[in-house]
Design an enzyme around this catalytic site. Structure first.
Site, PDB file in Angstrom:
ATOM      1  N   CYS A 101       0.844  -1.188   0.000  1.00 25.64           N
ATOM      2  CA  CYS A 101       0.000   0.000   0.000  1.00 25.64           C
ATOM      3  C   CYS A 101       0.879   1.236   0.000  1.00 25.64           C
ATOM      4  O   CYS A 101       1.872   1.291   0.735  1.00 25.64           O
ATOM      5  CB  CYS A 101      -0.904  -0.014   1.231  1.00 25.64           C
ATOM      6  SG  CYS A 101      -2.026   1.379   1.334  1.00 25.64           S
ATOM      7  N   GLU A 144      -8.863  -0.792  -2.352  1.00 27.09           N
ATOM      8  CA  GLU A 144      -9.190   0.632  -2.361  1.00 27.09           C
ATOM      9  C   GLU A 144     -10.521   0.893  -1.664  1.00 27.09           C
ATOM     10  O   GLU A 144     -10.667   1.885  -0.941  1.00 27.09           O
ATOM     11  CB  GLU A 144      -9.200   1.181  -3.794  1.00 27.09           C
ATOM     12  CG  GLU A 144      -7.886   1.048  -4.545  1.00 27.09           C
ATOM     13  CD  GLU A 144      -6.677   1.622  -3.828  1.00 27.09           C
ATOM     14  OE1 GLU A 144      -6.830   2.559  -3.011  1.00 27.09           O
ATOM     15  OE2 GLU A 144      -5.569   1.133  -4.067  1.00 27.09           O
TER      16      GLU A 144
END
Length: 177
Positions: A101, A144
């Site tokens: 991430c 997401e």
């Protein structure tokens, strides 16, 4: 040219907050934020980025699968703004794979995700879409989407033994190519 924004990192409270719905898709500020998300995700070698990662509490993200240093086998797709998404259905089949991430630099985790999902979202032009995603693109979407719910991938790792440094991940990736 849209500016590249600073990416919020783990510890920033916005990454743990539930993002607010976008009420006016055509608003200039929302359109500018979409452009800034697009400008920020590519140079960061990301395949997606959510508004909370730019310290903005809006239910929207960019889905931008393409081969990168971090994901050399990713399929290529046109970067797409996903606004006010909903996951309508999920496959029962779960698949574990490595995720990283942009907001958690230096770490990777083995994360279980649904192999396929059916989703609904609005695009940047205000058009409603219903679509199915599978495999890597479904993984990006779920990752997401989690950002909009205040969840980071580390929350989904089942064991701390399934976390490794990004540097070690890259070494192992090269060994398996």
């Amino acid at each position: 040219m849209s500016k590249i924004r600073e990416i919020a990192e783990l510890g920033n409270p916005i990454l743990r907050a539930i993002a607010q719905p976008v009420t006016k898709v055509h608003d200039q500020r929302i359109q500018q934020l979409i452009d800034e998300m697009l400008a920020t995700v590519a140079p960061a070698n990301g395949v997606g980025i959510a508004a909370p990662q730019l310290a903005e509490s809006h239910r929207m993200f960019i889905l931008a699968s393409r081969p990168t240093l971090r994901y050399p086998h990713a399929p290529t797709m046109e970067p797409t703004a996903i606004i006010n998404p909903h996951i309508i259905d999920r496959s029962d089949e779960m698949v574990k794979d490595w995720e990283g991430c942009l907001s958690v630099p230096g770490l990777r985790g083995l994360v279980p995700r649904n192999r396929a999902i059916e989703v609904e979202y609005t695009d940047r032009y205000g058009k409603l879409h219903q679509q199915e995603f599978s495999d890597f693109v479904a993984r990006i979407f779920q990752h997401e989407y989690d950002h909009l719910e205040g969840i980071v991938f580390l929350d989904r790792v089942e064991s701390t033994r399934e976390i490794m440094s990004d540097r070690e991940y890259q070494k192992q990736l090269v060994q398996h190519l």
